[in-house]
Enzyme design. Structure first.
Site, PDB file in Angstrom:
ATOM      1  CD  GLU A  84       1.665   0.601  -0.769  1.00 19.56           C
ATOM      2  OE1 GLU A  84       2.277   1.840  -1.197  1.00 19.56           O
ATOM      3  OE2 GLU A  84       1.838  -0.406  -1.553  1.00 19.56           O
ATOM      4  CB  CYS A 140       4.584   4.707  -0.410  1.00 16.33           C
ATOM      5  SG  CYS A 140       4.634   3.410  -1.402  1.00 16.33           S
TER       6      CYS A 140
END
Length: 642
Positions: free
Chosen positions: A167, A201
């Site tokens: 990710e 994020c």
């Protein structure tokens, strides 16, 4: 499960470690402990499901290295470690250098619960030296990374054959249309952009306003007043809303906080060294961000929000998609038609309507992105499939998979979402039936081991159709919360290359085509210019008996050089090989350069496994009440999860 109990008992110590070492406010770190606990319990059940799945034999991938970030120093490493251990692997945790203590406390919980130190090893080290040696070591079978896109690129450049599940970065945006509740939008954007000082994020970094909202002086004043009201201070002060950065701003973040480009102005100018602390920076709002400029296209991991103007919703979606990232995305609008248009056009792994873009919860909103925000198969953390890439599967020859789903299948619990935009067309079902009938009528006669190969394909078609209908076509809301929808759904990967190799069997060729069709994935069957005669005949046969599929399948001839060029120029969304040893070095290198995933696990005849390589997962969360008013859905029964 015992680890989850240990984490529960150690909540206070873990909160203190995250505050002292990571500068996290209690309001941010407390939910992180809960998420870590959820990961442990959930992945235990997810792994059990696949180990007990009828028709396949599951085993561990081998040695897993988990490379974790500093911004979620407990939950993210816990999720990677728990999933890898539950899948049966031995694990090495390489924590972020800024948050080693928190990771050590996490490992202590695993060890206290009975996980031996030979199964979970703790390896704090420099990422650029020892860490690189670790992740590229031939003894490592899979690497789980949460970090920057550039970090993933460096890893793959060092070892293109790396089995990397990553990710990566995000340039997340919230769109506010003229048909929104503007006060509600400000509240949600404030939370999305500035919790944990924007060091998430998933944080909203871009605010894209439809022209009417962009030029609304009252909206601008209210937004700026709300930002300026946030209290900046020490994480030890319970009244603080904006705590310290992990380190003083540098690089892209420092540029984003200090410099303006043509057309930009500060609506809220950031302040540095608040209270003489170089890590304390007040939030900034940059108005007038232009298309394609630095603030529009660059991930800024901190408390700065860029505001852009869009002509309308379609223009706003183009601005969002132009970044190339696709982690989270938000929409503020009260119009169902806008919801539908945005949901189908925006490219992101986690979509949020009329709510903040942060705070994903295990299974409720499985987390993971698309584009530059994901490297690997794109299977979401906190979702039921996350353990699959950490395992290996082989068929149980004695099993008849037709119609079987195994313990925990959701066939009787799933439903198609009522919105036509989330449902899938069902032409695939008749197409697979046509393929099945053709094979039953002896179309594969003359192929090597034709009878055995045809039986394998027929069983696979039945399994693919069953699992497509029950798992991959429906959108699943496991919680059915009052006032909020949370759908987990699958989108076909397009365009997909099915790469043919001289060693491919008839069943490996036909099963991959059938799997693609089962999930409505447009596939291109890519053959080398000089395959062996049996493979060429099998591909020609597939071409003939899939004539009715029209544009859903295409056949081309190309050598590895042409395929590599197509990968590097973005013409391929994913490549499906039948076995890892059949992927050439040139294709590995091209895929690594393009951060493109090569699905090379052995072809499975089980739909619950094989179909995963032809789809991307997406989470869609929507708050449908307004200040507690359920509107036209007030009489809807929210009973057991579907």
């Amino acid at each position: 499960n015992r680890v989850a109990s240990e984490l529960q008992a150690a909540r206070g110590e873990l909160l203190g470690a995250m505050l002292a070492e990571g500068g996290k406010l209690f309001t941010e770190s407390d939910p992180e402990v809960s998420e870590a606990i959820d990961f442990c319990r959930f992945y235990a059940e997810a792994a059990r499901f696949f180990y007990e799945l009828t028709g396949v034999k599951a085993s561990a991938a081998g040695v897993a290295v988990v490379v974790s970030p500093w911004n979620f120093p407990l939950a993210i490493p816990c999720g990677g470690v728990a999933a890898a251990l539950a899948a049966g692997n031995t694990v090495i945790l390489k924590p972020a250098s800024d948050t080693v203590l928190i990771a050590y406390e996490l490992c202590m919980a695993f060890w206290r619960a009975g996980v031996p130190k030979t199964a979970l090893q703790f390896a704090p080290c420099s990422g650029g030296t020892v860490g690189q040696r670790l992740v590229t070591h031939d003894g490592v079978d899979v690497v789980v990374l949460t970090g920057g896109t550039s970090t993933a690129a460096e890893m793959l450049a060092a070892k293109p054959t790396m089995n990397l599940l990553a990710e990566t970065g995000g340039k997340n945006a919230t769109i506010v249309t003229a048909l929104s509740d503007r006060d509600q939008a400000i509240k949600n954007v404030l939370h999305s952009a500035f919790t944990h000082s924007g060091q998430k994020c998933s944080a909203t970094s871009l605010l894209v306003l439809e022209s009417e909202v962009y030029h609304d002086a009252k909206f601008r004043a209210a937004l700026c007043d709300a930002v300026e009201s946030l209290r900046i201070g020490s994480a030890w002060d319970l009244s603080t809303k904006i705590g310290p950065l992990i380190r003083p701003p540098r690089g892209a973040l420092e540029t984003g906080l200090k410099e303006l480009e043509p057309g930009e102005e500060w609506s809220v100018m950031p302040r540095f060294n608040v209270g003489d602390n170089p890590n304390l920076v007040s939030p900034g709002v940059k108005w007038g961000v232009q298309r394609g400029n630095f603030t529009h296209m660059t991930e800024l991991f901190g408390p700065v929000l860029g505001v852009m103007e869009a002509r309308d919703l379609d223009d706003a979606i183009e601005l969002v998609n132009a970044t190339g990232y696709g982690l989270t995305s938000g929409l503020e609008s009260l119009d169902d038609r806008e919801h539908e248009r945005w949901r189908e056009r925006v490219r992101a792994g986690n979509l949020y309507i009329n709510r903040p873009t942060t705070g994903a919860i295990v299974l409720r909103q499985p987390f993971g992105g698309m584009g530059k925000s994901s490297v690997g198969p794109g299977i979401k953390a906190g979702g039921p499939n996350y353990v699959v890439p950490l395992m290996k599967f082989e068929a149980k020859q004695e099993s008849n998979m037709e119609g079987e789903r195994g313990r925990g299948g959701e066939g009787e619990k799933s439903e198609l979402v009522k919105s036509p935009t989330l449902a899938r067309d069902t032409r695939w079902h008749s197409d697979l039936n046509d393929l099945k009938r053709a094979l039953e009528d002896g179309a594969a006669g003359g192929q090597p081991n034709a009878d055995i190969e045809v039986v394998r394909v027929l069983k696979a078609i039945a399994s693919y159709a069953d699992w497509a209908r029950t798992e991959f076509h429906p959108a699943h809301d496991h919680f059915r919360l009052l006032g909020e929808d949370n759908f987990r759904r699958y989108l076909p990967v397009e365009p997909l290359r099915i790469r043919i190799h001289p060693d491919d069997s008839l069943s490996e060729i036909f099963c991959r085509a059938a799997a693609a069709r089962a999930v409505n994935c447009r596939a291109i069957v890519s053959s080398p210019s000089t395959p062996n005669l049996a493979v060429a005949a099998a591909v020609e046969l597939l071409d003939q008996i899939t004539d009715s599929w029209a544009g859903a399948i295409e056949f081309i001839e190309e050598d590895d050089e042409a395929l590599a060029a197509a990968i590097r120029t973005g013409q391929v969304a994913r490549i499906r090989y039948a076995a890892p040893v059949r992927v050439t070095e040139s294709i590995r290198a091209a895929a690594a350069d393009a951060l493109q995933y090569v699905a090379d696990t052995p072809v499975s005849h089980h739909g619950r496994i094989e179909l995963l390589w032809y789809v991307r997962e997406q989470s869609v969360a929507q708050v449908y009440h307004r200040y507690g008013n359920l509107g036209i859905r007030a009489d809807e029964v929210r009973d057991e999860p579907l």
